[in-house]
Motif scaffolding. Structure first.
Motif, PDB file in Angstrom:
ATOM      1  N   GLY A 171       0.816  -1.207   0.000  1.00 60.77           N
ATOM      2  CA  GLY A 171       0.000   0.000   0.000  1.00 60.77           C
ATOM      3  C   GLY A 171       0.849   1.255   0.000  1.00 60.77           C
ATOM      4  O   GLY A 171       2.057   1.216  -0.262  1.00 60.77           O
ATOM      5  N   PHE A 172       0.221   2.373   0.331  1.00 61.81           N
ATOM      6  CA  PHE A 172       0.882   3.677   0.307  1.00 61.81           C
ATOM      7  C   PHE A 172       0.516   4.451   1.571  1.00 61.81           C
ATOM      8  O   PHE A 172      -0.590   4.325   2.098  1.00 61.81           O
ATOM      9  N   MET A 173       1.446   5.261   2.027  1.00 63.27           N
ATOM     10  CA  MET A 173       1.192   6.140   3.170  1.00 63.27           C
ATOM     11  C   MET A 173       1.486   7.578   2.781  1.00 63.27           C
ATOM     12  O   MET A 173       2.455   7.860   2.074  1.00 63.27           O
ATOM     13  N   VAL A 174       0.633   8.483   3.248  1.00 61.22           N
ATOM     14  CA  VAL A 174       0.793   9.919   2.998  1.00 61.22           C
ATOM     15  C   VAL A 174       0.585  10.656   4.319  1.00 61.22           C
ATOM     16  O   VAL A 174       0.179  10.065   5.319  1.00 61.22           O
ATOM     17  N   ARG A 175       0.838  11.942   4.313  1.00 58.03           N
ATOM     18  CA  ARG A 175       0.584  12.744   5.501  1.00 58.03           C
ATOM     19  C   ARG A 175      -0.918  12.981   5.672  1.00 58.03           C
ATOM     20  O   ARG A 175      -1.665  13.020   4.697  1.00 58.03           O
ATOM     21  N   GLU A 176      -1.313  13.163   6.893  1.00 59.21           N
ATOM     22  CA  GLU A 176      -2.734  13.323   7.204  1.00 59.21           C
ATOM     23  C   GLU A 176      -3.344  14.515   6.472  1.00 59.21           C
ATOM     24  O   GLU A 176      -4.513  14.482   6.050  1.00 59.21           O
ATOM     25  N   ASP A 177      -2.547  15.572   6.265  1.00 60.84           N
ATOM     26  CA  ASP A 177      -3.082  16.763   5.612  1.00 60.84           C
ATOM     27  C   ASP A 177      -2.967  16.719   4.087  1.00 60.84           C
ATOM     28  O   ASP A 177      -3.277  17.709   3.407  1.00 60.84           O
ATOM     29  N   SER A 178      -2.538  15.586   3.542  1.00 59.44           N
ATOM     30  CA  SER A 178      -2.430  15.457   2.083  1.00 59.44           C
ATOM     31  C   SER A 178      -3.817  15.430   1.447  1.00 59.44           C
ATOM     32  O   SER A 178      -4.773  14.895   2.017  1.00 59.44           O
ATOM     33  N   GLU A 179      -3.920  15.999   0.261  1.00 62.65           N
ATOM     34  CA  GLU A 179      -5.178  15.970  -0.472  1.00 62.65           C
ATOM     35  C   GLU A 179      -5.380  14.642  -1.207  1.00 62.65           C
ATOM     36  O   GLU A 179      -6.458  14.386  -1.737  1.00 62.65           O
ATOM     37  N   VAL A 180      -4.352  13.808  -1.240  1.00 64.71           N
ATOM     38  CA  VAL A 180      -4.443  12.510  -1.920  1.00 64.71           C
ATOM     39  C   VAL A 180      -5.284  11.561  -1.073  1.00 64.71           C
ATOM     40  O   VAL A 180      -4.964  11.297   0.089  1.00 64.71           O
ATOM     41  N   ALA A 181      -6.363  11.045  -1.651  1.00 64.89           N
ATOM     42  CA  ALA A 181      -7.264  10.144  -0.928  1.00 64.89           C
ATOM     43  C   ALA A 181      -7.120   8.705  -1.379  1.00 64.89           C
ATOM     44  O   ALA A 181      -7.649   7.791  -0.740  1.00 64.89           O
ATOM     45  N   SER A 182      -6.405   8.492  -2.484  1.00 63.73           N
ATOM     46  CA  SER A 182      -6.268   7.154  -3.062  1.00 63.73           C
ATOM     47  C   SER A 182      -4.953   7.080  -3.812  1.00 63.73           C
ATOM     48  O   SER A 182      -4.428   8.100  -4.277  1.00 63.73           O
ATOM     49  N   ALA A 183      -4.445   5.859  -3.968  1.00 61.78           N
ATOM     50  CA  ALA A 183      -3.215   5.657  -4.732  1.00 61.78           C
ATOM     51  C   ALA A 183      -3.383   6.088  -6.180  1.00 61.78           C
ATOM     52  O   ALA A 183      -2.402   6.426  -6.859  1.00 61.78           O
ATOM     53  N   TYR A 184      -4.619   6.112  -6.647  1.00 65.11           N
ATOM     54  CA  TYR A 184      -4.883   6.516  -8.035  1.00 65.11           C
ATOM     55  C   TYR A 184      -4.715   8.018  -8.225  1.00 65.11           C
ATOM     56  O   TYR A 184      -4.735   8.504  -9.361  1.00 65.11           O
ATOM     57  N   GLY A 185      -4.534   8.735  -7.132  1.00 64.23           N
ATOM     58  CA  GLY A 185      -4.351  10.178  -7.226  1.00 64.23           C
ATOM     59  C   GLY A 185      -2.928  10.630  -6.995  1.00 64.23           C
ATOM     60  O   GLY A 185      -2.690  11.790  -6.647  1.00 64.23           O
ATOM     61  N   LEU A 186      -1.960   9.731  -7.207  1.00 60.95           N
ATOM     62  CA  LEU A 186      -0.560  10.044  -6.914  1.00 60.95           C
ATOM     63  C   LEU A 186       0.214  10.658  -8.081  1.00 60.95           C
ATOM     64  O   LEU A 186       1.419  10.877  -7.962  1.00 60.95           O
ATOM     65  N   ASP A 202      -0.017  11.804  12.485  1.00 59.96           N
ATOM     66  CA  ASP A 202       0.000  12.758  11.374  1.00 59.96           C
ATOM     67  C   ASP A 202       0.139  12.073  10.020  1.00 59.96           C
ATOM     68  O   ASP A 202       0.321  12.752   8.999  1.00 59.96           O
ATOM     69  N   HIS A 203       0.047  10.758   9.999  1.00 57.68           N
ATOM     70  CA  HIS A 203       0.228  10.014   8.752  1.00 57.68           C
ATOM     71  C   HIS A 203      -0.877   8.970   8.620  1.00 57.68           C
ATOM     72  O   HIS A 203      -1.317   8.387   9.617  1.00 57.68           O
ATOM     73  N   ARG A 204      -1.320   8.736   7.394  1.00 58.67           N
ATOM     74  CA  ARG A 204      -2.392   7.765   7.172  1.00 58.67           C
ATOM     75  C   ARG A 204      -2.050   6.849   5.998  1.00 58.67           C
ATOM     76  O   ARG A 204      -1.389   7.261   5.032  1.00 58.67           O
ATOM     77  N   ILE A 205      -2.510   5.627   6.095  1.00 55.40           N
ATOM     78  CA  ILE A 205      -2.309   4.636   5.043  1.00 55.40           C
ATOM     79  C   ILE A 205      -3.514   4.670   4.113  1.00 55.40           C
ATOM     80  O   ILE A 205      -4.666   4.603   4.568  1.00 55.40           O
ATOM     81  N   LEU A 206      -3.261   4.814   2.834  1.00 58.23           N
ATOM     82  CA  LEU A 206      -4.344   4.882   1.851  1.00 58.23           C
ATOM     83  C   LEU A 206      -5.067   3.531   1.768  1.00 58.23           C
ATOM     84  O   LEU A 206      -4.492   2.487   2.089  1.00 58.23           O
ATOM     85  N   PRO A 207      -6.313   3.521   1.333  1.00 58.05           N
ATOM     86  CA  PRO A 207      -7.111   2.286   1.367  1.00 58.05           C
ATOM     87  C   PRO A 207      -6.752   1.256   0.301  1.00 58.05           C
ATOM     88  O   PRO A 207      -7.162   0.093   0.411  1.00 58.05           O
ATOM     89  N   ASP A 208      -5.985   1.649  -0.702  1.00 57.95           N
ATOM     90  CA  ASP A 208      -5.714   0.744  -1.825  1.00 57.95           C
ATOM     91  C   ASP A 208      -4.665  -0.306  -1.464  1.00 57.95           C
ATOM     92  O   ASP A 208      -3.620   0.008  -0.887  1.00 57.95           O
ATOM     93  N   VAL A 209      -4.912  -1.558  -1.834  1.00 62.74           N
ATOM     94  CA  VAL A 209      -3.948  -2.652  -1.700  1.00 62.74           C
ATOM     95  C   VAL A 209      -3.647  -3.132  -3.109  1.00 62.74           C
ATOM     96  O   VAL A 209      -4.541  -3.613  -3.812  1.00 62.74           O
ATOM     97  N   ILE A 210      -2.400  -3.001  -3.536  1.00 58.20           N
ATOM     98  CA  ILE A 210      -2.088  -3.206  -4.958  1.00 58.20           C
ATOM     99  C   ILE A 210      -1.425  -4.552  -5.260  1.00 58.20           C
ATOM    100  O   ILE A 210      -1.095  -4.816  -6.421  1.00 58.20           O
ATOM    101  N   SER A 211      -1.231  -5.393  -4.242  1.00 55.41           N
ATOM    102  CA  SER A 211      -0.535  -6.659  -4.517  1.00 55.41           C
ATOM    103  C   SER A 211      -0.806  -7.670  -3.415  1.00 55.41           C
ATOM    104  O   SER A 211      -1.354  -7.338  -2.363  1.00 55.41           O
TER     105      SER A 211
END
Length: 339
Positions: free
Chosen positions: A128-143, A213-222
């Motif tokens: 998966g992917f991790m971003v900062r809590e204040d990131s506007e990215v809500a999904s791995a598809y928005g990277l 301050d960090h969150r793991i995105l919901p997508d599991v890619i493998s």
């Protein structure tokens, strides 16, 4: 004709003897040395990392300690070699370590081309992917246009590249030699996102200055089946490791724990009695004493205990059992029977 048959029998016997001798090499070497040499990560909390007392702990570490317990009746009869992703397979094949227990994904190419054998899946994971809590990215598809950091020479790198290509995502990929460097770059702000196994993301998040301050995105890619491995060509050593793995799971299935293992020696359940070496002769085929299963549970515990101790909900990592629950509890962990 008689001479030809005799020669064939002798040749077969010699080959069989040579095979037996070869298959015992690792166990004999380990016994002569007095400890198991185990290859681990450079530091992944919950799997293999040094604690405040500089003692190695974690799920992978306890697997190696379980092997040492089965052989020596002493979980401390093991030494740990921290290895990078690039070093790990060469170190195993070269005989520098006896077991590779380093959050390593079991894949076809590794299983068939590297001269190693995977023992069993200690942890069913996914990337998966991790971003900062204040990131506007809500999904791995928005990277797209994001700076994504990852460890080089890993399945994580290959999976990420495939995922981005298949979904027309164009991030800026940055690779680093090890996981410590990846997360140092992420915490310093040089990366907008980081990718790895979900368990590794949870583990490394617990080490960040402000984990919340960090969150793991919901997508599991493998799919990432993380498994210990040994060198090919040593059937006895492979079997020891494989049955240590199954014993830890079967102990949980049968309700045998570190706290009750001595009491369970008096169980009337034939499966429990075989597990603990009370009846049957399941040590000799492995080159071990019949109580090798008892030794593992007494010193290390069953699979569920090890999971809870290092990465379960009550730890800072906080992972649920999920797929790693027993098959009777909705997961896919399933022991082959000792009989």
């Amino acid at each position: 004709m008689h001479h030809a048959v005799t020669s064939l029998v002798l040749a077969t016997a010699m080959l069989f003897s040579a095979t037996l001798a070869a298959s015992a090499q690792t166990l004999e070497r380990v016994r002569d040395r007095g400890f198991v040499q185990c290859g681990v990560t450079e530091g992944t909390p919950g799997f293999s990392a040094r604690n405040a007392e500089n003692i190695w702990t974690g799920l992978d570490v306890d697997f190696c300690r379980a092997v040492a317990s089965a052989i020596f009746n002493d979980p401390t009869s093991v030494r740990f070699t921290p290895l990078t992703a690039q070093e790990r397979f060469d170190a195993l094949v070269a005989g520098e370590i006896d077991i590779l227990a380093r959050t390593t994904t079991w894949t076809m190419s590794r299983d068939t081309a590297l001269g190693i054998d995977f023992v069993g899946v200690l942890y069913y994971d996914g990337q998966g992917f991790m971003v900062r809590e204040d990131s506007e990215v809500a999904s791995a598809y928005g990277l797209t246009d994001s700076r994504v950091c990852m460890e080089e020479g890993t399945t994580s790198q290959l999976n990420a590249v495939d995922f981005f290509a298949a979904n027309d995502i164009e991030p800026e990929i940055q690779t680093f030699v090890n996981q410590d460097a990846v997360f140092a770059a992420y915490e310093d702000g040089r990366c907008d996102a980081v990718t790895s196994d979900l368990s590794a993301l949870a583990a490394e998040r617990s080490n960040l200055q402000n984990p919340e301050d960090h969150r793991i995105l919901p997508d599991v890619i493998s799919k990432e089946p993380l498994a210990p491995a040994v060198r090919q060509g040593d059937a006895q050593w492979f079997n020891i490791n494989r049955w240590v793995y199954h014993t830890m799971i079967e102990a949980e299935e049968l309700g045998v724990t570190r706290d009750n293992v001595d009491q369970m020696l008096g169980s009337d359940n034939p499966a429990v009695r075989r597990l603990l070496g009370v009846e049957g002769d399941f040590g000799e085929p492995l080159g071990l004493t019949n109580d090798w299963g008892y030794r593992i549970i007494r010193h290390i515990g069953n699979y569920g205990e090890v999971f809870a101790r290092h990465i379960g909900p009550a730890t800072s990592i906080g992972l649920e059992r999920g797929l790693n629950a027993l098959w009777t509890d909705g997961g896919i962990q399933y022991a082959m029977p000792i009989r």
